[in-house]
Motif scaffolding. Structure first.
Motif, PDB file in Angstrom:
ATOM      1  N   GLY A  35      -5.818  -9.357  11.607  1.00 40.81           N
ATOM      2  CA  GLY A  35      -5.913 -10.751  11.200  1.00 40.81           C
ATOM      3  C   GLY A  35      -7.059 -11.028  10.244  1.00 40.81           C
ATOM      4  O   GLY A  35      -7.644 -12.110  10.274  1.00 40.81           O
ATOM      5  N   GLY A  36      -7.382 -10.058   9.397  1.00 38.03           N
ATOM      6  CA  GLY A  36      -8.444 -10.255   8.412  1.00 38.03           C
ATOM      7  C   GLY A  36      -9.837  -9.930   8.918  1.00 38.03           C
ATOM      8  O   GLY A  36     -10.810 -10.022   8.173  1.00 38.03           O
ATOM      9  N   ARG A  37      -9.943  -9.560  10.186  1.00 38.15           N
ATOM     10  CA  ARG A  37     -11.265  -9.231  10.749  1.00 38.15           C
ATOM     11  C   ARG A  37     -11.743  -7.880  10.240  1.00 38.15           C
ATOM     12  O   ARG A  37     -10.965  -7.058   9.775  1.00 38.15           O
ATOM     13  CB  ARG A  37     -11.194  -9.224  12.267  1.00 38.15           C
ATOM     14  N   ASN A  38     -13.043  -7.656  10.366  1.00 38.82           N
ATOM     15  CA  ASN A  38     -13.635  -6.377   9.972  1.00 38.82           C
ATOM     16  C   ASN A  38     -13.070  -5.237  10.813  1.00 38.82           C
ATOM     17  O   ASN A  38     -12.720  -5.422  11.978  1.00 38.82           O
ATOM     18  CB  ASN A  38     -15.150  -6.411  10.126  1.00 38.82           C
ATOM     19  N   VAL A  39     -13.025  -4.063  10.206  1.00 41.76           N
ATOM     20  CA  VAL A  39     -12.519  -2.869  10.884  1.00 41.76           C
ATOM     21  C   VAL A  39     -13.704  -1.961  11.199  1.00 41.76           C
ATOM     22  O   VAL A  39     -14.442  -1.580  10.292  1.00 41.76           O
ATOM     23  CB  VAL A  39     -11.508  -2.120   9.981  1.00 41.76           C
ATOM     24  N   PRO A  40     -13.901  -1.609  12.477  1.00 40.21           N
ATOM     25  CA  PRO A  40     -14.985  -0.685  12.817  1.00 40.21           C
ATOM     26  C   PRO A  40     -14.789   0.663  12.116  1.00 40.21           C
ATOM     27  O   PRO A  40     -13.662   1.152  11.977  1.00 40.21           O
ATOM     28  CB  PRO A  40     -14.871  -0.528  14.329  1.00 40.21           C
ATOM     29  N   THR A  41     -15.887   1.269  11.692  1.00 43.36           N
ATOM     30  CA  THR A  41     -15.831   2.535  10.972  1.00 43.36           C
ATOM     31  C   THR A  41     -15.138   3.619  11.789  1.00 43.36           C
ATOM     32  O   THR A  41     -14.329   4.389  11.262  1.00 43.36           O
ATOM     33  CB  THR A  41     -17.254   2.994  10.596  1.00 43.36           C
ATOM     34  N   ALA A  42     -15.428   3.686  13.079  1.00 46.68           N
ATOM     35  CA  ALA A  42     -14.816   4.706  13.935  1.00 46.68           C
ATOM     36  C   ALA A  42     -13.298   4.531  13.996  1.00 46.68           C
ATOM     37  O   ALA A  42     -12.551   5.516  14.000  1.00 46.68           O
ATOM     38  CB  ALA A  42     -15.415   4.656  15.334  1.00 46.68           C
ATOM     39  N   MET A  43     -12.841   3.290  14.032  1.00 50.32           N
ATOM     40  CA  MET A  43     -11.406   3.029  14.052  1.00 50.32           C
ATOM     41  C   MET A  43     -10.769   3.474  12.733  1.00 50.32           C
ATOM     42  O   MET A  43      -9.718   4.132  12.729  1.00 50.32           O
ATOM     43  CB  MET A  43     -11.122   1.541  14.284  1.00 50.32           C
ATOM     44  N   LEU A  44     -11.407   3.131  11.638  1.00 47.49           N
ATOM     45  CA  LEU A  44     -10.899   3.525  10.324  1.00 47.49           C
ATOM     46  C   LEU A  44     -10.826   5.043  10.231  1.00 47.49           C
ATOM     47  O   LEU A  44      -9.820   5.601   9.785  1.00 47.49           O
ATOM     48  CB  LEU A  44     -11.782   2.954   9.212  1.00 47.49           C
ATOM     49  N   TYR A  45     -11.873   5.734  10.653  1.00 51.17           N
ATOM     50  CA  TYR A  45     -11.892   7.195  10.615  1.00 51.17           C
ATOM     51  C   TYR A  45     -10.728   7.767  11.434  1.00 51.17           C
ATOM     52  O   TYR A  45     -10.030   8.679  10.987  1.00 51.17           O
ATOM     53  CB  TYR A  45     -13.226   7.735  11.142  1.00 51.17           C
ATOM     54  N   GLY A  46     -10.497   7.221  12.606  1.00 47.73           N
ATOM     55  CA  GLY A  46      -9.408   7.699  13.456  1.00 47.73           C
ATOM     56  C   GLY A  46      -8.049   7.595  12.792  1.00 47.73           C
ATOM     57  O   GLY A  46      -7.212   8.489  12.938  1.00 47.73           O
ATOM     58  N   TYR A  47      -7.828   6.532  12.055  1.00 46.91           N
ATOM     59  CA  TYR A  47      -6.554   6.366  11.372  1.00 46.91           C
ATOM     60  C   TYR A  47      -6.478   7.227  10.109  1.00 46.91           C
ATOM     61  O   TYR A  47      -5.415   7.745   9.778  1.00 46.91           O
ATOM     62  CB  TYR A  47      -6.318   4.895  11.010  1.00 46.91           C
ATOM     63  N   VAL A  48      -7.582   7.388   9.406  1.00 43.01           N
ATOM     64  CA  VAL A  48      -7.589   8.181   8.172  1.00 43.01           C
ATOM     65  C   VAL A  48      -7.306   9.643   8.479  1.00 43.01           C
ATOM     66  O   VAL A  48      -6.542  10.296   7.766  1.00 43.01           O
ATOM     67  CB  VAL A  48      -8.925   8.016   7.406  1.00 43.01           C
ATOM     68  N   VAL A  49      -7.889  10.180   9.555  1.00 44.72           N
ATOM     69  CA  VAL A  49      -7.678  11.601   9.856  1.00 44.72           C
ATOM     70  C   VAL A  49      -6.245  11.898  10.311  1.00 44.72           C
ATOM     71  O   VAL A  49      -5.868  13.068  10.408  1.00 44.72           O
ATOM     72  CB  VAL A  49      -8.703  12.165  10.869  1.00 44.72           C
ATOM     73  N   GLU A  50      -5.446  10.877  10.539  1.00 47.16           N
ATOM     74  CA  GLU A  50      -4.023  11.094  10.791  1.00 47.16           C
ATOM     75  C   GLU A  50      -3.307  11.500   9.501  1.00 47.16           C
ATOM     76  O   GLU A  50      -2.226  12.076   9.549  1.00 47.16           O
ATOM     77  CB  GLU A  50      -3.373   9.836  11.359  1.00 47.16           C
ATOM     78  N   HIS A  51      -3.916  11.182   8.349  1.00 49.42           N
ATOM     79  CA  HIS A  51      -3.300  11.460   7.047  1.00 49.42           C
ATOM     80  C   HIS A  51      -3.948  12.611   6.298  1.00 49.42           C
ATOM     81  O   HIS A  51      -3.291  13.291   5.507  1.00 49.42           O
ATOM     82  CB  HIS A  51      -3.355  10.213   6.165  1.00 49.42           C
TER      83      HIS A  51
END
Length: 72
Positions: A35-51
């Motif tokens: 909903g437009g809120r900030n994304v924690p770095t750890a969460m972003l990293y977790g999703y990026v390493v899926e790719h």
């Protein structure tokens, strides 16, 4: 699985590498989901390493470059 050297070559159109583009695209998707809120770095990293296979240090270096806090 290591990064392909071609993943680190900047695109002539905008200067982003494939990995940087994946980070930005993933960040955009997560911001929309939250909903437009900030994304924690750890969460972003977790999703990026899926790719793409990145170490935490490589990920931090890429984030630093994208926000302009680190030289290329």
């Amino acid at each position: 699985m290591a990064l392909d050297p071609s993943d680190l070559i900047p695109d002539v159109r905008d200067g982003l590498t494939r990995v940087e583009r994946i980070v930005l695209h993933t960040l955009h998707q997560l911001q929309q989901e939250r909903g437009g809120r900030n994304v924690p770095t750890a969460m972003l990293y977790g999703y990026v390493v899926e790719h793409v296979n990145l170490s935490p240090d490589e990920f931090q270096r890429i984030l630093g470059r994208l926000v302009g806090r680190q030289s290329p």
